[in-house]
Design a protein around this motif. Sequence first.
Motif, PDB file in Angstrom:
ATOM      1  N   ASP A  91       4.721 -31.454  -4.521  1.00  0.00           N
ATOM      2  CA  ASP A  91       5.415 -31.858  -3.293  1.00  0.00           C
ATOM      3  C   ASP A  91       4.987 -33.258  -2.871  1.00  0.00           C
ATOM      4  O   ASP A  91       3.987 -33.798  -3.343  1.00  0.00           O
ATOM      5  CB  ASP A  91       5.201 -30.843  -2.168  1.00  0.00           C
ATOM      6  N   ARG A  92       5.800 -33.871  -1.992  1.00  0.00           N
ATOM      7  CA  ARG A  92       5.539 -35.237  -1.546  1.00  0.00           C
ATOM      8  C   ARG A  92       5.676 -35.324  -0.028  1.00  0.00           C
ATOM      9  O   ARG A  92       6.611 -34.762   0.552  1.00  0.00           O
ATOM     10  CB  ARG A  92       6.513 -36.218  -2.210  1.00  0.00           C
ATOM     11  N   LEU A  93       4.754 -36.062   0.594  1.00  0.00           N
ATOM     12  CA  LEU A  93       4.798 -36.311   2.034  1.00  0.00           C
ATOM     13  C   LEU A  93       4.732 -37.819   2.249  1.00  0.00           C
ATOM     14  O   LEU A  93       3.855 -38.491   1.725  1.00  0.00           O
ATOM     15  CB  LEU A  93       3.617 -35.635   2.753  1.00  0.00           C
ATOM     16  N   ARG A  94       5.695 -38.335   3.034  1.00  0.00           N
ATOM     17  CA  ARG A  94       5.737 -39.771   3.319  1.00  0.00           C
ATOM     18  C   ARG A  94       5.838 -39.981   4.826  1.00  0.00           C
ATOM     19  O   ARG A  94       6.676 -39.363   5.490  1.00  0.00           O
ATOM     20  CB  ARG A  94       6.940 -40.407   2.627  1.00  0.00           C
ATOM     21  N   SER A  95       4.969 -40.831   5.363  1.00  0.00           N
ATOM     22  CA  SER A  95       5.005 -41.189   6.778  1.00  0.00           C
ATOM     23  C   SER A  95       5.227 -42.692   6.888  1.00  0.00           C
ATOM     24  O   SER A  95       4.529 -43.481   6.239  1.00  0.00           O
ATOM     25  CB  SER A  95       3.693 -40.813   7.477  1.00  0.00           C
ATOM     26  N   ASP A  96       6.205 -43.091   7.711  1.00  0.00           N
ATOM     27  CA  ASP A  96       6.550 -44.498   7.892  1.00  0.00           C
ATOM     28  C   ASP A  96       6.381 -44.887   9.355  1.00  0.00           C
ATOM     29  O   ASP A  96       6.885 -44.198  10.250  1.00  0.00           O
ATOM     30  CB  ASP A  96       8.005 -44.762   7.495  1.00  0.00           C
ATOM     31  N   ALA A  97       5.664 -45.983   9.597  1.00  0.00           N
ATOM     32  CA  ALA A  97       5.608 -46.545  10.943  1.00  0.00           C
ATOM     33  C   ALA A  97       6.929 -47.259  11.213  1.00  0.00           C
ATOM     34  O   ALA A  97       7.414 -48.026  10.374  1.00  0.00           O
ATOM     35  CB  ALA A  97       4.441 -47.513  11.076  1.00  0.00           C
ATOM     36  N   GLY A  98       7.514 -47.010  12.379  1.00  0.00           N
ATOM     37  CA  GLY A  98       8.799 -47.609  12.705  1.00  0.00           C
ATOM     38  C   GLY A  98       8.706 -48.580  13.866  1.00  0.00           C
ATOM     39  O   GLY A  98       7.678 -49.229  14.072  1.00  0.00           O
ATOM     40  N   ARG A  99       9.758 -48.642  14.637  1.00  0.00           N
ATOM     41  CA  ARG A  99       9.829 -49.593  15.741  1.00  0.00           C
ATOM     42  C   ARG A  99       8.769 -49.283  16.796  1.00  0.00           C
ATOM     43  O   ARG A  99       8.344 -48.147  16.963  1.00  0.00           O
ATOM     44  CB  ARG A  99      11.225 -49.594  16.339  1.00  0.00           C
ATOM     45  N   ASP A 100       8.355 -50.327  17.484  1.00  0.00           N
ATOM     46  CA  ASP A 100       7.345 -50.198  18.525  1.00  0.00           C
ATOM     47  C   ASP A 100       7.798 -51.005  19.738  1.00  0.00           C
ATOM     48  O   ASP A 100       8.007 -52.222  19.627  1.00  0.00           O
ATOM     49  CB  ASP A 100       5.997 -50.709  18.006  1.00  0.00           C
ATOM     50  N   PHE A 101       7.983 -50.340  20.877  1.00  0.00           N
ATOM     51  CA  PHE A 101       8.306 -51.018  22.129  1.00  0.00           C
ATOM     52  C   PHE A 101       7.022 -51.221  22.928  1.00  0.00           C
ATOM     53  O   PHE A 101       6.192 -50.313  22.992  1.00  0.00           O
ATOM     54  CB  PHE A 101       9.274 -50.184  22.977  1.00  0.00           C
ATOM     55  N   TYR A 102       6.886 -52.389  23.534  1.00  0.00           N
ATOM     56  CA  TYR A 102       5.723 -52.679  24.381  1.00  0.00           C
ATOM     57  C   TYR A 102       6.189 -53.380  25.645  1.00  0.00           C
ATOM     58  O   TYR A 102       7.065 -54.251  25.599  1.00  0.00           O
ATOM     59  CB  TYR A 102       4.734 -53.576  23.632  1.00  0.00           C
ATOM     60  N   ILE A 103       5.592 -53.000  26.776  1.00  0.00           N
ATOM     61  CA  ILE A 103       5.795 -53.714  28.027  1.00  0.00           C
ATOM     62  C   ILE A 103       4.454 -53.782  28.742  1.00  0.00           C
ATOM     63  O   ILE A 103       3.711 -52.793  28.766  1.00  0.00           O
ATOM     64  CB  ILE A 103       6.878 -53.041  28.911  1.00  0.00           C
ATOM     65  N   GLY A 104       4.128 -54.968  29.270  1.00  0.00           N
ATOM     66  CA  GLY A 104       2.816 -55.103  29.888  1.00  0.00           C
ATOM     67  C   GLY A 104       2.682 -56.360  30.717  1.00  0.00           C
ATOM     68  O   GLY A 104       3.657 -57.078  30.975  1.00  0.00           O
ATOM     69  N   VAL A 105       1.465 -56.617  31.116  1.00  0.00           N
ATOM     70  CA  VAL A 105       1.134 -57.787  31.927  1.00  0.00           C
ATOM     71  C   VAL A 105       0.157 -58.669  31.157  1.00  0.00           C
ATOM     72  O   VAL A 105      -0.544 -58.201  30.257  1.00  0.00           O
ATOM     73  CB  VAL A 105       0.525 -57.384  33.292  1.00  0.00           C
ATOM     74  N   ARG A 106       0.124 -59.951  31.553  1.00  0.00           N
ATOM     75  CA  ARG A 106      -0.729 -60.913  30.874  1.00  0.00           C
ATOM     76  C   ARG A 106      -1.362 -61.835  31.912  1.00  0.00           C
ATOM     77  O   ARG A 106      -0.692 -62.265  32.856  1.00  0.00           O
ATOM     78  CB  ARG A 106       0.093 -61.726  29.879  1.00  0.00           C
ATOM     79  N   ALA A 107      -2.657 -62.093  31.757  1.00  0.00           N
ATOM     80  CA  ALA A 107      -3.368 -63.029  32.626  1.00  0.00           C
ATOM     81  C   ALA A 107      -3.995 -64.112  31.763  1.00  0.00           C
ATOM     82  O   ALA A 107      -4.696 -63.815  30.793  1.00  0.00           O
ATOM     83  CB  ALA A 107      -4.447 -62.308  33.431  1.00  0.00           C
ATOM     84  N   GLY A 108      -3.733 -65.375  32.102  1.00  0.00           N
ATOM     85  CA  GLY A 108      -4.242 -66.476  31.310  1.00  0.00           C
ATOM     86  C   GLY A 108      -4.984 -67.500  32.144  1.00  0.00           C
ATOM     87  O   GLY A 108      -4.902 -67.502  33.379  1.00  0.00           O
ATOM     88  N   TYR A 109      -5.690 -68.370  31.432  1.00  0.00           N
ATOM     89  CA  TYR A 109      -6.405 -69.465  32.085  1.00  0.00           C
ATOM     90  C   TYR A 109      -6.250 -70.705  31.222  1.00  0.00           C
ATOM     91  O   TYR A 109      -6.527 -70.677  30.014  1.00  0.00           O
ATOM     92  CB  TYR A 109      -7.886 -69.130  32.261  1.00  0.00           C
ATOM     93  N   VAL A 110      -5.778 -71.798  31.819  1.00  0.00           N
ATOM     94  CA  VAL A 110      -5.546 -73.039  31.090  1.00  0.00           C
ATOM     95  C   VAL A 110      -6.888 -73.739  30.866  1.00  0.00           C
ATOM     96  O   VAL A 110      -7.500 -74.244  31.807  1.00  0.00           O
ATOM     97  CB  VAL A 110      -4.569 -73.944  31.859  1.00  0.00           C
ATOM     98  N   ILE A 111      -7.344 -73.738  29.619  1.00  0.00           N
ATOM     99  CA  ILE A 111      -8.641 -74.321  29.255  1.00  0.00           C
ATOM    100  C   ILE A 111      -8.546 -75.838  29.178  1.00  0.00           C
ATOM    101  O   ILE A 111      -9.451 -76.554  29.609  1.00  0.00           O
ATOM    102  CB  ILE A 111      -9.122 -73.753  27.912  1.00  0.00           C
ATOM    103  N   SER A 112      -7.449 -76.333  28.603  1.00  0.00           N
ATOM    104  CA  SER A 112      -7.226 -77.767  28.454  1.00  0.00           C
ATOM    105  C   SER A 112      -5.722 -78.003  28.602  1.00  0.00           C
ATOM    106  O   SER A 112      -4.958 -77.039  28.659  1.00  0.00           O
ATOM    107  CB  SER A 112      -7.726 -78.241  27.090  1.00  0.00           C
TER     108      SER A 112
END
Length: 196
Positions: A91-112
Amino acid sequence: MRLLLISTATIAAMMANPCAAQDKPDFSGFRLEALGGYDNISSGGEGDDGFVYGAAAGYDAALGRARLGVEGEITDSTVRDRSRDVLTAGDRLRSDAGRDFYIGVRAGYVISPKLMAYAKAGYTNARVTTRYNSATEATRDSENLDGFRIGAGLEYAISPRFFVKGEYRYSHYGDQNGADIDADRHQLMAGVGVRF
């Protein structure tokens, strides 16, 4: 005549200032990105590698040298896992990673003037498709996994509008419909984008 020359010079200087400001990277506003990188998914100590690719959109607001924003992303992956002789011989078993949705927040700091460091966190929903084949049976099933993602990276402005970035992020998928999936995902991403 002297007053006219002074007035003309003053107006020209006032008009030049906004143009000069637009010639400098600001790391704020609406952005679109193309993404690609390394993908590793592991569960129970065993992992599989592949390539992840996709697109993202976001908006960043300027607060002094700090930047706060929201972002959304959709990616797909080449991560695959294949096994034989799982339940019966042949027998054979196959698992495939598919589409991935992401939603989030981002915090940054301008170094230069051209470089910003940032951290991010949010919700991810990844699809996994499983196929099982034996001499007497063939089944296919898809499941959407809910999880969280955290990450950090650097964004570099190659012009006032265009940028490149490098990012590491970690995602975890835990309890799903009463079953403890306990899957970890590590990704190293590169991106190129444009701001509007």
